[in-house]
Design a protein around this motif. Structure first.
Motif, short mmCIF file in Angstrom:
data_model
loop_
_atom_site.label_atom_id
_atom_site.label_comp_id
_atom_site.label_asym_id
_atom_site.label_seq_id
_atom_site.Cartn_x
_atom_site.Cartn_y
_atom_site.Cartn_z
N LEU A 91 -21.78 12.27 -19.34
CA LEU A 91 -22.44 11.24 -20.16
C LEU A 91 -22.53 9.94 -19.38
O LEU A 91 -21.52 9.41 -18.93
CB LEU A 91 -21.66 11.00 -21.46
CG LEU A 91 -21.66 12.13 -22.49
CD1 LEU A 91 -20.83 11.74 -23.70
CD2 LEU A 91 -23.08 12.48 -22.93
N LEU A 92 -23.75 9.46 -19.19
CA LEU A 92 -23.95 8.19 -18.47
C LEU A 92 -24.07 7.06 -19.50
O LEU A 92 -24.42 7.29 -20.66
CB LEU A 92 -25.20 8.28 -17.60
CG LEU A 92 -25.14 9.32 -16.46
CD1 LEU A 92 -26.41 9.28 -15.63
CD2 LEU A 92 -23.93 9.12 -15.57
N PRO A 93 -23.81 5.82 -19.09
CA PRO A 93 -23.82 4.71 -20.06
C PRO A 93 -25.24 4.32 -20.51
O PRO A 93 -26.20 4.49 -19.77
CB PRO A 93 -23.17 3.56 -19.28
CG PRO A 93 -23.38 3.90 -17.84
CD PRO A 93 -23.42 5.40 -17.75
N PHE A 94 -25.33 3.81 -21.73
CA PHE A 94 -26.60 3.28 -22.25
C PHE A 94 -26.35 1.84 -22.70
O PHE A 94 -25.20 1.43 -22.89
CB PHE A 94 -27.10 4.12 -23.43
CG PHE A 94 -26.22 4.00 -24.66
CD1 PHE A 94 -26.42 3.00 -25.60
CD2 PHE A 94 -25.16 4.89 -24.86
CE1 PHE A 94 -25.59 2.87 -26.70
CE2 PHE A 94 -24.33 4.77 -25.97
CZ PHE A 94 -24.54 3.75 -26.89
N THR A 95 -27.43 1.08 -22.86
CA THR A 95 -27.33 -0.25 -23.47
C THR A 95 -28.50 -0.38 -24.44
O THR A 95 -29.34 0.51 -24.53
CB THR A 95 -27.44 -1.38 -22.41
OG1 THR A 95 -28.64 -1.17 -21.65
CG2 THR A 95 -26.25 -1.40 -21.47
N ILE A 96 -28.54 -1.49 -25.17
CA ILE A 96 -29.70 -1.77 -26.03
C ILE A 96 -30.40 -2.99 -25.45
O ILE A 96 -29.76 -4.02 -25.19
CB ILE A 96 -29.27 -2.08 -27.49
CG1 ILE A 96 -28.44 -0.94 -28.08
CG2 ILE A 96 -30.52 -2.37 -28.35
CD1 ILE A 96 -29.16 0.22 -28.68
#
Length: 334
Positions: A321-326
């Motif tokens: 799982l790689l990081p996400f942002t908004i």
């Protein structure tokens, strides 16, 4: 001499070296004297010799080829993933066979059949739904397989993606925080685990935490394209939606244009948050707020994971799982 018939034997004879030496030069083996290497490379250029990858594959039982199954080659989401895959494949000297499956289950199976028949060393699969027929092909093939930007709820197949549930939960919570009361959930087929399980549960959890009852009338299944988004506006109006989480950028642009064409002001009357943060989000006016996932990296990491599996290296984590942002832009209230 006919170009088609130039063989390693012709190069060796012309350069006055052994075939083993030519092979070492072609494969980048350092155990060749620089002067000999130059001589062989000159002859290769002169004769326009191209090593036969198929013959090399037969000798090594490897074709150094990777199959990549892409559901829709025209969708920027998938083409950005493919860039990451291709760059890492090139780095590790793998060739790619790209196949478009049209998200059609019969075509997916025949596409897999064709790739496995070509003896690919590994496969990257981007389809959003692993049907039983596709799963059967996977297990029959005995070929390393990695999913990119797609999920396997059973976690039998290696995959690289983001935490879709957490991302949608955060996106919907943001809309609620900005005053939205009736948030629509817009995606493609709900029988795809990425939508029906992960994204939808993120949506329902965000509503539950805000003590807002779930309303099935606010959940829409449609195609991932601009026209489908435009056509949805009347239905969104009919259920009184004042915001939408949309699972695809092109679809979001359609929803935005449908709203603007009918005189709605975005974000004053209607707020939109989309999913993939492709360049489409920045070329609309207003620009679209979006979940931001590292698409190129998902492709690159998936290919790197596949190289490890193909080389029988130890893989500590099959689900990455790689990081996400908004990223907030102008389709949500300030």
């Amino acid at each position: 001499m006919d170009k088609q018939t130039i063989t390693i034997y012709d190069v060796a004879r012309e350069a006055n070296v052994s075939m083993a030496t030519v092979s070492r030069v072609v494969n980048g083996n350092p155990n060749v004297k620089p002067a000999t290497r130059q001589k062989v490379l000159k002859v290769i250029e002169k004769l326009d010799y191209r090593p036969n990858a198929v013959a090399r594959g037969l000798a090594s039982k490897k074709t150094t080829t990777v199959g990549v199954v892409i559901p829709d080659i025209t969708n920027i989401y998938f083409s950005t993933l493919a860039r990451g895959i291709d760059d890492v494949a090139t780095m590790y000297k793998y060739n790619i066979i790209l196949a478009n499956s049209d998200e059609n289950s019969q075509k997916e199976v025949s596409t897999l059949d064709n790739l496995f028949a070509k003896q690919v060393d590994g496969l990257i699969y981007m389809g959003h739904n692993i049907s039983d027929a596709v799963r059967a092909e996977f297990s029959r093939a005995k070929t390393p397989i990695v999913l990119a930007g797609s999920v396997d709820p059973d976690e039998q197949v290696a995959s690289v993606n983001i935490d879709y549930k957490a991302a949608v939960k955060e996106a919907v919570a943001l809309l609620l925080q900005k005053g939205a009361k009736k948030i629509a959930f817009v995606s493609s087929a709900m029988n795809q685990p990425i939508n029906g399980e992960y994204r939808l549960s993120g949506y329902t959890e965000a509503l539950a935490e805000a003590k807002i009852p779930y309303d099935g009338n606010l959940v829409f299944e449609t195609d991932y394209n601009f026209r489908a988004g435009e056509a949805l506006w009347d239905k969104l109006q009919a259920v009184g939606a004042d915001a939408a989480y949309v699972a695809d950028d092109e679809l979001s642009v359609g929803v935005l244009d449908g709203a603007l064409d009918h005189g709605a002001k975005v974000p004053k009357d209607f707020q939109i948050i989309t999913s993939n943060n492709t360049f489409l989000t920045e070329i609309t006016r207003p620009q679209l707020s979006s979940i931001s996932q590292p698409l190129y990296d998902i492709g690159a990491v998936a290919m790197r994971l596949l190289t490890k599996m193909m080389n029988k290296e130890t893989v500590s984590e099959k689900t990455v799982l790689l990081p996400f942002t908004i990223t907030e832009r102008s389709s949500t209230k300030k």
